[in-house]
Design a protein around this motif. Structure first.
Motif, PDB file in Angstrom:
ATOM      1  N   ASP A   1      31.528 147.413 -12.427  1.00 44.86           N
ATOM      2  CA  ASP A   1      31.163 147.950 -11.112  1.00 44.86           C
ATOM      3  C   ASP A   1      30.423 146.912 -10.281  1.00 44.86           C
ATOM      4  OD1 ASP A   1      31.985 150.765 -11.566  1.00 44.86           O
ATOM      5  OD2 ASP A   1      30.390 150.721 -13.047  1.00 44.86           O
ATOM      6  N   ASN A   2      29.724 146.012 -10.948  1.00 46.09           N
ATOM      7  CA  ASN A   2      28.895 145.023 -10.262  1.00 46.09           C
ATOM      8  C   ASN A   2      29.656 143.731  -9.967  1.00 46.09           C
ATOM      9  OD1 ASN A   2      26.067 144.732  -9.359  1.00 46.09           O
ATOM     10  ND2 ASN A   2      26.057 142.945 -10.693  1.00 46.09           N
ATOM     11  N   TYR A   3      30.774 143.496 -10.682  1.00 45.22           N
ATOM     12  CA  TYR A   3      31.530 142.255 -10.554  1.00 45.22           C
ATOM     13  C   TYR A   3      32.947 142.573 -10.064  1.00 45.22           C
ATOM     14  CZ  TYR A   3      27.794 139.653 -12.853  1.00 45.22           C
ATOM     15  OH  TYR A   3      26.587 139.062 -13.147  1.00 45.22           O
ATOM     16  N   THR A   4      33.042 143.085  -8.843  1.00 37.24           N
ATOM     17  CA  THR A   4      34.298 143.642  -8.353  1.00 37.24           C
ATOM     18  C   THR A   4      35.048 142.767  -7.365  1.00 37.24           C
ATOM     19  OG1 THR A   4      33.138 144.776  -6.565  1.00 37.24           O
ATOM     20  CG2 THR A   4      33.424 145.999  -8.615  1.00 37.24           C
ATOM     21  N   TRP A   5      34.452 141.684  -6.881  1.00 32.10           N
ATOM     22  CA  TRP A   5      35.044 140.997  -5.729  1.00 32.10           C
ATOM     23  C   TRP A   5      36.306 140.235  -6.091  1.00 32.10           C
ATOM     24  CZ3 TRP A   5      32.940 144.025  -2.783  1.00 32.10           C
ATOM     25  CH2 TRP A   5      31.589 144.334  -2.855  1.00 32.10           C
ATOM     26  N   GLN A   6      37.255 140.227  -5.145  1.00 32.23           N
ATOM     27  CA  GLN A   6      38.598 139.697  -5.390  1.00 32.23           C
ATOM     28  C   GLN A   6      38.669 138.178  -5.372  1.00 32.23           C
ATOM     29  OE1 GLN A   6      37.610 141.679  -2.917  1.00 32.23           O
ATOM     30  NE2 GLN A   6      38.560 141.170  -0.949  1.00 32.23           N
ATOM     31  N   ILE A   7      37.669 137.515  -4.790  1.00 31.09           N
ATOM     32  CA  ILE A   7      37.609 136.047  -4.782  1.00 31.09           C
ATOM     33  C   ILE A   7      36.474 135.609  -5.706  1.00 31.09           C
ATOM     34  CG2 ILE A   7      37.083 134.014  -3.386  1.00 31.09           C
ATOM     35  CD1 ILE A   7      39.844 135.103  -2.836  1.00 31.09           C
ATOM     36  N   PHE A   8      36.765 134.710  -6.642  1.00 32.22           N
ATOM     37  CA  PHE A   8      35.724 134.296  -7.587  1.00 32.22           C
ATOM     38  C   PHE A   8      35.643 132.786  -7.765  1.00 32.22           C
ATOM     39  CE2 PHE A   8      39.534 135.563  -9.858  1.00 32.22           C
ATOM     40  CZ  PHE A   8      39.772 134.514 -10.720  1.00 32.22           C
ATOM     41  N   ASN A   9      36.497 132.019  -7.072  1.00 28.20           N
ATOM     42  CA  ASN A   9      36.397 130.561  -7.072  1.00 28.20           C
ATOM     43  C   ASN A   9      36.298 130.070  -5.629  1.00 28.20           C
ATOM     44  OD1 ASN A   9      36.544 130.107  -9.864  1.00 28.20           O
ATOM     45  ND2 ASN A   9      38.778 130.096  -9.850  1.00 28.20           N
ATOM     46  N   TYR A  10      35.922 128.816  -5.452  1.00 31.54           N
ATOM     47  CA  TYR A  10      35.953 128.221  -4.123  1.00 31.54           C
ATOM     48  C   TYR A  10      36.204 126.726  -4.245  1.00 31.54           C
ATOM     49  CZ  TYR A  10      31.292 126.031  -4.498  1.00 31.54           C
ATOM     50  OH  TYR A  10      30.220 125.245  -4.857  1.00 31.54           O
TER      51      TYR A  10
END
Length: 359
Positions: free
Chosen positions: A149-158
């Motif tokens: 629930d806390n780690y939901t974001w669709q982008i995780f690299n940059y």
């Protein structure tokens, strides 16, 4: 798939030894996990069967059949010391959720300016959350996976540049990170395969963020903030946000951890302001009995809108450090999905277990 698995196991045996060949170092990590949904409602209105979405960005999902694929992975990290403060780091990860197709997760150059400051450039993990940098290394944390629930974001690299600081102020250890970059994910897995069910290109531009982490004895706090511009294409068509081609997101996060030798408390609280607030949080309480660590955890996701996305998870688990480089874990998760129009995977109860290793 078995050929890929055999090749990766061979690489583990030959290379994940942590030894140095000249100025090149190899290290690695692996998770061999299995799980299944014990019971669940699914989301009938979207034809989703009983499902436990264990990892949002990777779409690691369990159903009512036992499976080893969703969260099993193998990783290899290569570091090259080029002397005079210059080094290169690369990380390759093969995930069961991606049929064990290996991909480059990290590829960056580092230059140490002095004892406190390091400049880096390349592809790195986006440091939004406390566990972002070592999210794939299951051995590094107590749970089967950081609370979904806390780690939901669709982008995780940059892809970009950053400046790392490490030092001390009095009795406090201080770490900081200033970064700038972007990510253009031409086929975002979470949006394409799970939410929209159509090819979705997700773009985060002009990411500008800062992280500050302070540690003293049993107390640790981490503060983070980032702004970015979001663009999106669905099936090749540009998505408009209130008539605009992009929208601005602002992310805020705080993590506070308390560690009293045997007893520990882990917390995170985050907010994404993106045309409305998306709030996530988690708290974990654990106790170390020598090599055995039972824990209980609660996490939630709440969107500030009528019938917005809202779900929470209660977890019970045990970690057993049966080896200096390996840990066995088992975890029960109960998910309550309280939305209808924006339901994710419905209510569920699931069990998962596995072994995390580092080399």
């Amino acid at each position: 798939m078995m050929k890929k698995l055999y090749w990766l196991l061979t690489v583990n045996c030959l290379l994940f030894t942590g030894v140095s060949y000249g100025e090149i170092n190899f290290s690695g990590f692996s998770s061999i996990n299995a799980g299944k949904v014990l019971s669940g409602s699914g989301v009938p209105q979207y034809d989703i069967p009983p499902t436990f979405l264990a990892d949002y960005p990777i779409v690691s999902a369990y159903d009512e059949d036992v499976s080893f694929k969703p969260e099993s992975l193998f990783g290899l990290q290569i570091s090259a010391d080029l002397a005079d403060g210059l080094s290169m780091t690369g990380q390759i990860v093969a995930r069961g959720a991606n049929d064990f197709d290996a991909s480059i997760e990290w590829a960056y150059l580092s230059y140490e300016l002095n004892d406190n400051w390091t400049i880096q450039a390349g592809k790195k993990r986006l440091p939004l959350f406390y566990y972002s940098d070592f999210y794939d290394v299951g051995y590094a944390y107590v749970w089967m996976r950081p609370p979904a629930d806390n780690y939901t974001w669709q982008i995780f690299n940059y892809n970009g540049v950053n400046a790392l600081y490490s030092g001390e102020i009095g009795d406090w250890s201080v770490m900081g990170n200033l970064y700038y970059g972007e990510e253009d994910d031409k086929d975002n897995k979470l949006l394409s395969e799970f939410f929209f069910k159509e090819p979705t290109r997700e773009i985060w531009r002009d990411m500008l963020g800062a992280v500050l982490q302070l540690n003293k004895e049993w107390f640790e706090v981490r503060l983070t903030h980032m702004t970015y511009k979001n663009e999106r294409y669905r099936s090749g068509e540009r998505v408009l946000f209130d008539g605009e081609t992009s929208r601005t997101g602002k992310f805020y996060g705080v993590a506070v951890n308390l560690d009293f030798d045997n007893i520990f408390v882990l917390t995170e609280l985050n907010r994404l302001d993106l045309n409305g607030n998306l709030d996530t949080s988690m708290i974990t309480l654990g106790y170390r009995f020598d090599a055995v660590t039972p824990y209980v955890s609660y996490s939630q996701f709440k969107e500030d809108s009528q019938d917005g996305e809202q779900h929470n998870t209660t977890s019970l688990g045990v970690r057993w450090d049966f080896h200096s480089s390996a840990a066995f874990k088992v975890q029960f998760d109960k998910v309550n999905d309280e939305s209808f129009d924006l339901a994710v995977a419905g209510d569920s109860e699931s069990i998962s277990l596995g072994i995390d290793l580092v080399f």
